[in-house]
Enzyme design. Structure first.
Site, PDB file in Angstrom:
ATOM      1  N   SER A 165      32.276  37.772  39.950  1.00 16.02           N
ATOM      2  CA  SER A 165      32.400  36.471  41.941  1.00 16.02           C
ATOM      3  C   SER A 165      33.052  37.282  42.704  1.00 16.02           C
ATOM      4  CB  SER A 165      32.857  35.469  40.719  1.00 16.02           C
ATOM      5  OG  SER A 165      33.217  35.149  41.689  1.00 16.02           O
ATOM      6  N   TYR A 178      38.305  30.810  35.472  1.00 14.76           N
ATOM      7  CA  TYR A 178      37.241  31.334  36.655  1.00 14.76           C
ATOM      8  C   TYR A 178      37.312  32.773  36.855  1.00 14.76           C
ATOM      9  CZ  TYR A 178      32.306  31.556  37.944  1.00 14.76           C
ATOM     10  OH  TYR A 178      31.458  32.594  38.609  1.00 14.76           O
TER      11      TYR A 178
END
Length: 282
Positions: A165, A178
């Site tokens: 990501s 995250y």
């Protein structure tokens, strides 16, 4: 499915974890459209089967399997079924991942007055929630690789694609677990590429920027479908000024799984982000 270019994956067996989701379901369909036999793995068996049926409706070969990427026994059982149905895995796409509210702060910035608040601050983050996020993203990449790359190692060929990501490059506010977990996935991608470099297995990753998925839709749009303040900040920091379309990830995926086109590409994490990583904000 419309593909950005033609690629023949006939005879290849592809395993996609998290394949019942929006992005990985699309990846599975794209690989199926290239002729691969696609094993769609998801914790939600109905979602996996739905994607598999979509692939078959488009003329492809696919089957859905229930598998928990955090349980090696579950993955081993899925592998045995896939071996019987399709053969050994040639391409592994580690797409399972996600966030959890217990690993998220409610505010972007901490203020001293927040110490006495009743909302979730950094000091209230639940260790179990943070652990879950790290496990889902990192162990959820490591364990499937242990299970499915063993056959690649025996054959001395294979291709592994991880999903990182843009949070791995630059952490976003509110989601420390995250962001940290995806940074671990990027680092692991590089480590694994070096580790497997002598036996013909390539390992790379795709780092999507901002795409609308089932997991983040409620954070990006209010109940009336209007952009939230966070969405406005995201788009202001993305030079292209919009969210990505899921299909815009397909070209990078197909390039990475094409040994002729990217055979000397190993250990890279490729941003697909509309210029987000390149923009300083000024």
């Amino acid at each position: 499915m419309n593909l950005p270019f033609e690629l023949d994956l006939s005879g290849k067996v592809v395993v996609v974890t998290g394949g019942g989701g929006v992005l990985c379901g699309m990846f599975a369909r794209a690989l199926g459209a290239c002729g691969a036999k696609v094993a769609v793995l998801d914790l939600r068996e109905e979602s996996a089967q739905k994607v598999a049926e979509e692939i078959k409706a488009e003329g492809g070969i696919a089957k859905g399997y229930c598998a928990n990427v955090l349980e090696k026994a579950s993955l081993e059982a899925a592998r045995e079924q896939i071996l019987a149905d399709f053969g050994t895995c040639d391409i592994l796409l580690n797409g399972a991942g996600g966030n959890h509210p217990k690993g998220t702060t409610q505010k972007e910035y901490f203020d001293r007055g927040d110490l006495d608040s009743d909302f979730t601050t950094f000091f209230d983050l639940d260790p179990q929630g943070v652990e879950f996020v790290f496990n889902l993203n990192f162990l959820g990449t490591l364990l499937p690789t242990q299970v499915f790359a063993k056959d690649m190692a025996k054959a001395e060929k294979g291709n592994i694609i991880n999903i990182s990501s843009m949070n791995a490059f630059c952490p976003l506010t509110k989601i420390p677990a995250y962001s940290g977990a995806k940074a671990a996935v990027s680092n692991f991608t590089q480590w694994l590429a070096v580790h497997f470099s002598k036996i013909g297995i390539r390992v790379n990753a795709i780092a999507p920027g901002f795409f609308v998925t089932d997991q983040n839709r409620a954070l990006l749009f209010d109940e009336n479908g209007q952009p939230t303040p966070r969405t406005e900040k995201i788009l202001a920091a993305t030079p292209m000024g919009r969210f990505g379309d899921a299909e815009e990830l397909i070209g990078t995926l197909l390039w990475l799984v094409n040994d002729k086109a990217s055979g000397f590409v190993d250990g890279v994490v490729i941003p697909v982000d509309g210029g987000f990583a390149a923009y300083s904000g000024v």
